[in-house]
Enzyme design. Structure first.
Site, PDB file in Angstrom:
ATOM      1  N   SER A  20       0.845  -1.188   0.000  1.00  0.00           N
ATOM      2  CA  SER A  20       0.000   0.000   0.000  1.00  0.00           C
ATOM      3  C   SER A  20       0.881   1.238   0.000  1.00  0.00           C
ATOM      4  CB  SER A  20      -0.906   0.027   1.228  1.00  0.00           C
ATOM      5  OG  SER A  20      -1.628   1.242   1.287  1.00  0.00           O
ATOM      6  N   LYS A  25      -2.895   3.995   6.259  1.00  0.00           N
ATOM      7  CA  LYS A  25      -3.031   2.544   6.358  1.00  0.00           C
ATOM      8  C   LYS A  25      -1.759   1.921   6.926  1.00  0.00           C
ATOM      9  CE  LYS A  25      -5.487   0.728   3.108  1.00  0.00           C
ATOM     10  NZ  LYS A  25      -5.952   0.155   1.820  1.00  0.00           N
ATOM     11  N   ASP A  81      -7.771  -5.380   0.697  1.00  0.00           N
ATOM     12  CA  ASP A  81      -8.731  -4.660  -0.137  1.00  0.00           C
ATOM     13  C   ASP A  81      -9.973  -4.516   0.709  1.00  0.00           C
ATOM     14  OD1 ASP A  81      -9.055  -3.399  -2.754  1.00  0.00           O
ATOM     15  OD2 ASP A  81     -10.791  -4.698  -2.911  1.00  0.00           O
ATOM     16  N   SER A  82     -10.425  -3.296   0.808  1.00  0.00           N
ATOM     17  CA  SER A  82     -11.541  -3.025   1.696  1.00  0.00           C
ATOM     18  C   SER A  82     -12.528  -2.103   1.010  1.00  0.00           C
ATOM     19  CB  SER A  82     -11.053  -2.392   2.999  1.00  0.00           C
ATOM     20  OG  SER A  82     -10.352  -1.189   2.738  1.00  0.00           O
ATOM     21  N   HIS A 164      -9.004   7.590   8.096  1.00  0.00           N
ATOM     22  CA  HIS A 164      -8.861   7.858   6.669  1.00  0.00           C
ATOM     23  C   HIS A 164     -10.065   7.262   5.951  1.00  0.00           C
ATOM     24  CE1 HIS A 164      -7.511   3.615   6.201  1.00  0.00           C
ATOM     25  NE2 HIS A 164      -6.872   3.835   7.326  1.00  0.00           N
ATOM     26  N   TYR A 166     -13.534   6.568   4.470  1.00  0.00           N
ATOM     27  CA  TYR A 166     -14.913   6.940   4.821  1.00  0.00           C
ATOM     28  C   TYR A 166     -15.124   7.046   6.338  1.00  0.00           C
ATOM     29  CZ  TYR A 166     -16.068   5.804  -0.058  1.00  0.00           C
ATOM     30  OH  TYR A 166     -16.135   5.778  -1.435  1.00  0.00           O
ATOM     31  N   ARG A 193     -10.524  -3.979  10.089  1.00  0.00           N
ATOM     32  CA  ARG A 193      -9.107  -4.359  10.031  1.00  0.00           C
ATOM     33  C   ARG A 193      -8.641  -4.939  11.354  1.00  0.00           C
ATOM     34  NH1 ARG A 193      -8.621   0.291   6.884  1.00  0.00           N
ATOM     35  NH2 ARG A 193      -8.235  -0.202   4.698  1.00  0.00           N
TER      36      ARG A 193
END
Length: 207
Positions: A20, A25, A81-82, A164, A166, A193
């Site tokens: 990433s 993140k 991936d979210s 970070h 939404y 997460r």
């Protein structure tokens, strides 16, 4: 060898690449992995290109990113991936959550679109969830996946300065604050997460 290997584990103290370029993140994952002894290096630090995420599922995109980073570095690579899934919008933006931010990756644009489309849908249903898939890939092509999900509601206007994505418009179930109003430690008690990382540490890291 390639394919999913549900028995393979990382050794305690291993070095991995986080696939990433997102600084927020990276901080979140570094905190979540803090007790594991694992050293995390970022794709940005290693100047890795960002692969095209053209899968139609969280699992597919996580695998694309993890395999690309593992192949490029020769190290095990962890990718996630979210997405933000809003019930009244047929679980959109979902796998396209990042794209809703536009080419400038402006999350205010993405959050504004959620608000606008909810108004257009004419629904009072504010149920939503954050969904994540973590994929750990090795350079030989083998991989493991774990999943996490956090239920809650959409809330406007956006509130909070932390987090970070939404986070400023999502209130997790059982709370009155948005993720962006919480510290990282508080957020990880609820977050998708945080849940996925608990499974990752239990299933994928040698204790």
């Amino acid at each position: 060898m390639s394919g999913e290997d549900t028995t393979r584990r990382l050794a305690h103290g291993a070095e991995i690449v986080l696939a990433s370029h997102n600084a927020g993140k990276l901080r979140e994952f570094a905190l979540l992995l803090g007790t594991s002894g694992i050293t995390v290096r970022s794709a940005a630090e290693l100047n890795l290109p960002e692969p095209v995420e053209d899968a139609d599922s969280f699992e597919g995109n996580a695998l694309i990113k993890a395999r690309a980073a593992a192949t490029a570095t020769g190290l095990p690579a962890l990718a996630d991936d979210s997405g933000f899934c809003v019930v009244a919008l047929d679980n959109r933006p979902g796998v396209y959550s990042a794209r809703w931010a536009g080419p400038e990756r402006d999350m205010s644009v993405a959050m504004g679109r959620v608000e606008r489309e909810l108004a257009e849908a004419g629904s009072d249903d504010r149920r939503a969830a954050f969904v994540v898939v973590l994929c750990l890939a090795w350079p030989d092509g083998t991989y493991r996946m774990v999943h996490g999900r956090c239920e809650g509601t959409v809330s406007f206007p956006a509130q909070g300065e932390h987090g970070h994505g939404y986070d400023p418009i999502f209130i997790p179930k059982g709370e009155t604050r948005t993720f962006a109003q919480m510290s990282e430690t508080e957020k990880n008690r609820f977050s998708h997460r945080g849940q996925a990382m608990e499974r990752f540490l239990a299933d994928c890291v040698t204790r």
